[in-house]
Design a protein around this motif. Sequence first.
Motif, mmCIF file in Angstrom:
data_model
loop_
_atom_site.group_PDB
_atom_site.id
_atom_site.type_symbol
_atom_site.label_atom_id
_atom_site.label_comp_id
_atom_site.label_asym_id
_atom_site.label_seq_id
_atom_site.Cartn_x
_atom_site.Cartn_y
_atom_site.Cartn_z
ATOM 1 N N ALA A 87 0.880 -1.121 -0.103
ATOM 2 C CA ALA A 87 -0.122 -0.119 -0.132
ATOM 3 C C ALA A 87 0.887 1.323 -0.116
ATOM 4 C CB ALA A 87 -1.046 -0.015 1.107
ATOM 5 N N SER A 88 2.107 1.011 0.456
ATOM 6 C CA SER A 88 2.912 2.281 0.445
ATOM 7 C C SER A 88 3.255 2.926 -0.659
ATOM 8 C CB SER A 88 4.092 1.891 1.406
ATOM 9 O OG SER A 88 4.949 0.983 0.844
ATOM 10 N N ALA A 89 3.126 1.980 -1.742
ATOM 11 C CA ALA A 89 3.705 2.534 -3.297
ATOM 12 C C ALA A 89 2.686 3.190 -3.895
ATOM 13 C CB ALA A 89 3.828 1.167 -3.937
ATOM 14 N N GLY A 90 1.418 3.301 -3.381
ATOM 15 C CA GLY A 90 0.250 3.999 -3.972
ATOM 16 C C GLY A 90 -0.702 5.065 -3.230
ATOM 17 N N PRO A 91 -1.664 5.330 -3.637
ATOM 18 C CA PRO A 91 -2.290 4.903 -4.900
ATOM 19 C C PRO A 91 -1.571 5.446 -6.244
ATOM 20 C CG PRO A 91 -3.649 6.620 -3.803
ATOM 21 C CD PRO A 91 -2.606 6.311 -2.950
ATOM 22 N N LEU A 92 -1.565 4.787 -7.235
ATOM 23 C CA LEU A 92 -1.186 5.283 -8.478
ATOM 24 C C LEU A 92 -2.171 5.712 -9.744
ATOM 25 C CD1 LEU A 92 1.824 2.747 -8.923
ATOM 26 C CD2 LEU A 92 2.205 5.050 -8.191
ATOM 27 N N THR A 93 -2.036 6.958 -10.092
ATOM 28 C CA THR A 93 -2.795 7.094 -11.190
ATOM 29 C C THR A 93 -2.138 7.033 -12.553
ATOM 30 O OG1 THR A 93 -3.944 8.792 -9.725
ATOM 31 C CG2 THR A 93 -4.191 9.215 -12.132
ATOM 32 N N ILE A 94 -2.906 6.503 -13.353
ATOM 33 C CA ILE A 94 -2.310 6.319 -14.745
ATOM 34 C C ILE A 94 -2.030 7.485 -15.439
ATOM 35 C CG2 ILE A 94 -2.157 4.684 -16.961
ATOM 36 C CD1 ILE A 94 -3.387 2.564 -15.263
ATOM 37 N N GLU A 95 -1.313 7.782 -16.012
ATOM 38 C CA GLU A 95 -0.984 8.979 -16.811
ATOM 39 C C GLU A 95 -1.039 8.505 -18.569
ATOM 40 O OE1 GLU A 95 2.785 11.765 -17.624
ATOM 41 O OE2 GLU A 95 1.855 12.129 -15.624
ATOM 42 N N THR A 96 -0.288 7.614 -18.773
ATOM 43 C CA THR A 96 -0.521 7.283 -20.158
ATOM 44 C C THR A 96 0.016 5.623 -20.222
ATOM 45 O OG1 THR A 96 2.127 7.299 -20.445
ATOM 46 C CG2 THR A 96 0.688 9.213 -21.016
ATOM 47 N N GLY A 97 -0.552 5.097 -21.259
ATOM 48 C CA GLY A 97 -0.470 3.698 -21.587
ATOM 49 C C GLY A 97 -0.237 3.460 -23.166
ATOM 50 N N ARG A 98 0.556 2.603 -23.254
ATOM 51 C CA ARG A 98 0.931 2.094 -24.829
ATOM 52 C C ARG A 98 1.491 0.710 -24.863
ATOM 53 N NH1 ARG A 98 6.382 3.037 -27.154
ATOM 54 N NH2 ARG A 98 7.648 3.598 -25.151
ATOM 55 N N VAL A 99 1.097 0.055 -25.932
ATOM 56 C CA VAL A 99 1.769 -1.150 -26.121
ATOM 57 C C VAL A 99 3.096 -0.994 -27.023
ATOM 58 C CG1 VAL A 99 1.285 -3.489 -27.357
ATOM 59 C CG2 VAL A 99 -0.402 -2.331 -26.243
ATOM 60 N N HIS A 100 4.132 -1.634 -26.732
ATOM 61 C CA HIS A 100 5.521 -1.698 -27.420
ATOM 62 C C HIS A 100 6.020 -3.164 -27.340
ATOM 63 C CE1 HIS A 100 9.486 -0.287 -28.492
ATOM 64 N NE2 HIS A 100 9.955 -1.115 -27.531
ATOM 65 N N SER A 101 6.316 -3.563 -28.508
ATOM 66 C CA SER A 101 6.811 -4.816 -28.909
ATOM 67 C C SER A 101 5.714 -6.000 -27.874
ATOM 68 C CB SER A 101 8.188 -5.072 -28.237
ATOM 69 O OG SER A 101 9.007 -4.317 -29.086
ATOM 70 N N GLY A 102 4.483 -5.892 -28.119
ATOM 71 C CA GLY A 102 3.590 -6.822 -27.625
ATOM 72 C C GLY A 102 3.400 -6.650 -25.860
ATOM 73 N N ARG A 103 4.208 -5.709 -25.132
ATOM 74 C CA ARG A 103 3.912 -5.585 -23.864
ATOM 75 C C ARG A 103 3.156 -4.249 -23.433
ATOM 76 N NH1 ARG A 103 6.158 -9.092 -20.341
ATOM 77 N NH2 ARG A 103 6.063 -7.753 -18.594
ATOM 78 N N LEU A 104 2.482 -4.188 -22.500
ATOM 79 C CA LEU A 104 1.874 -3.035 -22.048
ATOM 80 C C LEU A 104 2.880 -2.385 -21.201
ATOM 81 C CD1 LEU A 104 -0.590 -1.109 -21.947
ATOM 82 C CD2 LEU A 104 -1.220 -2.479 -19.776
ATOM 83 N N LEU A 105 3.137 -0.862 -21.599
ATOM 84 C CA LEU A 105 3.822 0.086 -20.881
ATOM 85 C C LEU A 105 3.088 1.052 -20.244
ATOM 86 C CD1 LEU A 105 6.793 0.691 -23.479
ATOM 87 C CD2 LEU A 105 6.839 -0.985 -21.425
ATOM 88 N N LEU A 106 3.134 1.393 -18.942
ATOM 89 C CA LEU A 106 2.276 2.518 -18.325
ATOM 90 C C LEU A 106 3.304 3.428 -17.763
ATOM 91 C CD1 LEU A 106 -0.164 0.449 -16.320
ATOM 92 C CD2 LEU A 106 -0.672 1.522 -18.466
#
Length: 191
Positions: A42-61
């Motif tokens: 829990a200490s790592a968040g909460p996290l808000t996603i700013e951007t997302g994209r797929v690169h070489s078949g993997r999701l990057l956030l």
Amino acid sequence: MQLVVARIGRAHGIKGEVTVEVRTDEPELRLAPGAVLATEPASAGPLTIETGRVHSGRLLLRFEGVSDRNAAEALRNTLLIAEVDPDELPEGEDEYYDHQLMDLDVVTKDGVEVGRITEISHLPTQDLFVVERPDGTEVMIPFVEEIVTEIDLEEQRAVIDPPPGLIDDRAEIASSRDDSARNDSAGDDSA
């Protein structure tokens, strides 16, 4: 109710992006820009996603406030958790959330009791039911259509048609060699 929807992997590049291991069938809904996710720890968040994209078949956030590689790397192995209405059902007809499958009784198509689902293990190639037997031992059942033939949420049971050896010790051993070929070569002494 909270559901784990992804696990953060390694940092990607120098601008704070991370790879994620997706653990939801609805990433476009759960991991969209603007989504606010709880974390474990829990200490790592909460996290808000700013951007997302797929690169070489993997999701990057990229998350708000995470702008460099060091900050991204510090999030490695963090679980991302979405808040989901417990009455919400997946869109697909034969799709289930983990919480719907937990504690289901597992029986064979002949009605023989196998045990109760205590865990769902999400592997890269398939999901597995971890089933606790009445004697306390565990057996893993691949969650594939050929083996898990029915999920009945009203009756709280999963019906399986296991191949020999999956839940018992009656495995069939098949040889890749033909018995007659072995006998012919055993008597051949032309070397």
